[in-house]
Design a protein around this motif. Structure first.
Motif, PDB file in Angstrom:
ATOM      1  N   UNK A  76     -51.772 -19.183  28.351  1.00  0.00           N
ATOM      2  CA  UNK A  76     -53.307 -20.420  28.258  1.00  0.00           C
ATOM      3  C   UNK A  76     -53.090 -21.119  29.803  1.00  0.00           C
ATOM      4  N   UNK A  77     -54.212 -21.468  30.373  1.00  0.00           N
ATOM      5  CA  UNK A  77     -54.448 -21.912  31.621  1.00  0.00           C
ATOM      6  C   UNK A  77     -52.895 -22.980  32.088  1.00  0.00           C
ATOM      7  N   UNK A  78     -52.756 -23.776  31.744  1.00  0.00           N
ATOM      8  CA  UNK A  78     -51.798 -25.041  32.249  1.00  0.00           C
ATOM      9  C   UNK A  78     -51.233 -24.878  30.927  1.00  0.00           C
ATOM     10  N   UNK A  79     -50.667 -24.638  29.412  1.00  0.00           N
ATOM     11  CA  UNK A  79     -49.104 -24.481  29.164  1.00  0.00           C
ATOM     12  C   UNK A  79     -49.354 -22.715  28.438  1.00  0.00           C
ATOM     13  N   UNK A  80     -47.989 -22.042  27.730  1.00  0.00           N
ATOM     14  CA  UNK A  80     -47.499 -21.208  26.943  1.00  0.00           C
ATOM     15  C   UNK A  80     -47.982 -21.871  25.812  1.00  0.00           C
ATOM     16  N   UNK A  81     -48.066 -20.643  24.875  1.00  0.00           N
ATOM     17  CA  UNK A  81     -48.117 -21.292  23.193  1.00  0.00           C
ATOM     18  C   UNK A  81     -47.897 -20.417  22.599  1.00  0.00           C
ATOM     19  N   UNK A  82     -46.081 -20.896  21.684  1.00  0.00           N
ATOM     20  CA  UNK A  82     -45.647 -20.375  20.872  1.00  0.00           C
ATOM     21  C   UNK A  82     -46.262 -20.319  19.555  1.00  0.00           C
ATOM     22  N   UNK A  83     -45.851 -19.090  18.807  1.00  0.00           N
ATOM     23  CA  UNK A  83     -46.732 -18.729  17.511  1.00  0.00           C
ATOM     24  C   UNK A  83     -46.062 -17.775  17.059  1.00  0.00           C
ATOM     25  N   UNK A  84     -45.709 -18.308  15.792  1.00  0.00           N
ATOM     26  CA  UNK A  84     -44.829 -17.095  14.465  1.00  0.00           C
ATOM     27  C   UNK A  84     -45.362 -16.808  13.641  1.00  0.00           C
ATOM     28  N   UNK A  85     -46.464 -18.200  12.854  1.00  0.00           N
ATOM     29  CA  UNK A  85     -47.749 -17.452  11.554  1.00  0.00           C
ATOM     30  C   UNK A  85     -47.110 -18.383  10.946  1.00  0.00           C
ATOM     31  N   UNK A  86     -45.853 -18.907  10.891  1.00  0.00           N
ATOM     32  CA  UNK A  86     -45.177 -19.973   9.867  1.00  0.00           C
ATOM     33  C   UNK A  86     -44.841 -21.088   9.824  1.00  0.00           C
TER      34      UNK A  86
ATOM     35  N   UNK B 269     -47.734 -24.189  15.755  1.00  0.00           N
ATOM     36  CA  UNK B 269     -47.592 -23.833  17.305  1.00  0.00           C
ATOM     37  C   UNK B 269     -46.815 -25.039  17.797  1.00  0.00           C
ATOM     38  N   UNK B 270     -46.132 -24.394  19.111  1.00  0.00           N
ATOM     39  CA  UNK B 270     -46.345 -25.218  19.760  1.00  0.00           C
ATOM     40  C   UNK B 270     -46.758 -24.927  21.388  1.00  0.00           C
ATOM     41  N   UNK B 271     -47.072 -26.041  21.838  1.00  0.00           N
ATOM     42  CA  UNK B 271     -47.885 -25.842  22.760  1.00  0.00           C
ATOM     43  C   UNK B 271     -46.951 -26.459  24.343  1.00  0.00           C
ATOM     44  N   UNK B 272     -46.298 -25.581  24.931  1.00  0.00           N
ATOM     45  CA  UNK B 272     -45.711 -25.774  26.002  1.00  0.00           C
ATOM     46  C   UNK B 272     -46.349 -25.874  27.214  1.00  0.00           C
ATOM     47  N   UNK B 273     -46.402 -27.469  28.083  1.00  0.00           N
ATOM     48  CA  UNK B 273     -47.350 -27.562  29.839  1.00  0.00           C
ATOM     49  C   UNK B 273     -46.251 -26.511  30.370  1.00  0.00           C
ATOM     50  N   UNK B 274     -46.220 -26.148  31.116  1.00  0.00           N
ATOM     51  CA  UNK B 274     -46.181 -25.182  32.564  1.00  0.00           C
ATOM     52  C   UNK B 274     -44.869 -26.229  32.979  1.00  0.00           C
ATOM     53  N   UNK B 275     -45.671 -27.588  33.670  1.00  0.00           N
ATOM     54  CA  UNK B 275     -44.537 -28.446  34.260  1.00  0.00           C
ATOM     55  C   UNK B 275     -43.934 -29.534  33.387  1.00  0.00           C
ATOM     56  N   UNK B 276     -43.666 -28.434  32.079  1.00  0.00           N
ATOM     57  CA  UNK B 276     -42.272 -29.237  31.418  1.00  0.00           C
ATOM     58  C   UNK B 276     -40.885 -27.861  31.638  1.00  0.00           C
TER      59      UNK B 276
END
Length: 264
Positions: A155-165, A168-175
């Motif tokens: 996404x524009x400001x973050x990486x979204x990691x999800x496996x359905x179970x 959801x992990x929202x990881x800002x790019x600057x982190x």
């Protein structure tokens, strides 16, 4: 040839027992021991080992959480120590990864060390160890190890990691400090956490991370904002020293572009 060896197990008595057995092997030089993943990482950063005896199930973080922290091109030999039932360790056998069942027997230890010495030129790769993790997760130990590798989207400001179970992990790019490849997986490293997601390097590059992310190796992408300095090696290669003290190999193929970006 001596192997600089690290022992990692949350039970100090198990470490002591293994150290006593290893004392009989001239090829082993024990450089330290750790009772947690974080403690082990501190030792590895100070003095990279050639071999790690690694317990899988430990409180908080598992042995596979330590594997996620290792750079693919500088991954030491790993001998897993596990209490898993015999038939569960087929996942290790089919990928030529050695393991010892608890309690460790001296004869089996000797066999494992001989295998490590034979395989020094062709070590087991990080992605093979992550595949073992997934197979154990998906079969008998779904509640004991980390969940299977998730999907992701940019996404524009973050990486979204999800496996359905899992949540959801929202990881800002600057982190994000750096990302490295382990076969069909990517390990996303932040200051406090390492996330595993099912993806390949070429797809992540094709989808275009923000401009601050630069490829420095066939298996590594780094956030330029976290590079403190470059240490020259031979043949136009470098180590990129990060603000957290971590060093990442910069291959000749990508060194010119990295220098241009840092100096631009």
């Amino acid at each position: 040839m001596q192997l600089k060896t690290l022992l990692v197990d949350d039970e100090l008595s198990a470490i002591e027992g293994l150290a006593i057995r290893l004392d009989a092997f001239a090829e082993i030089d024990i450089i330290g021991h750790a009772t947690s993943v974080d403690e082990a990482i501190d030792i590895i950063n100070r003095e990279p080992p050639d071999l790690i005896f690694l317990d899988i199930e430990m409180p908080g973080k598992t042995g596979f959480d330590l594997i996620k922290q290792l750079q693919p091109e500088r991954c030491p030999a790993i001998i897993f120590i596990t209490a898993f039932h015999q038939h569960a360790v087929k996942a290790f056998e089919v990928r030529a990864i050695d393991y010892l069942l608890k309690p460790v027997k001296t004869e089996r230890l000797s066999e494992a060390l001989a295998r490590v010495m034979e395989n020094q030129k062709n070590p087991v790769q990080k992605h093979q160890m992550m595949e073992v993790r997934d197979e154990l997760v998906q079969t008998e130990f779904p509640n004991k190890l980390a969940k299977a590798a998730p999907q992701y989207r940019l996404e524009q400001e973050k990486l979204v990691i999800q496996d359905g179970k899992n949540p959801v992990q929202l990881v800002p790019y600057n982190h994000i400090i750096w990302i490295d490849a382990a076969g069909d997986y990517m390990c996303v490293h932040t200051r406090d956490e390492t996330y595993v997601m099912r993806a390949r390097m070429k797809s992540l590059v094709k989808e275009r991370l923000p401009d601050d992310f630069v490829r420095i190796h066939k298996s590594t992408i780094v956030n330029l904002n976290h590079i403190r300095q470059l240490e020259p090696l031979r043949n136009s290669e470098y180590f990129a020293i990060l603000n957290n003290g971590k060093s990442l190999k910069v291959s000749r193929t990508y060194s010119r572009n990295l220098k241009a970006r840092l100096m631009g």
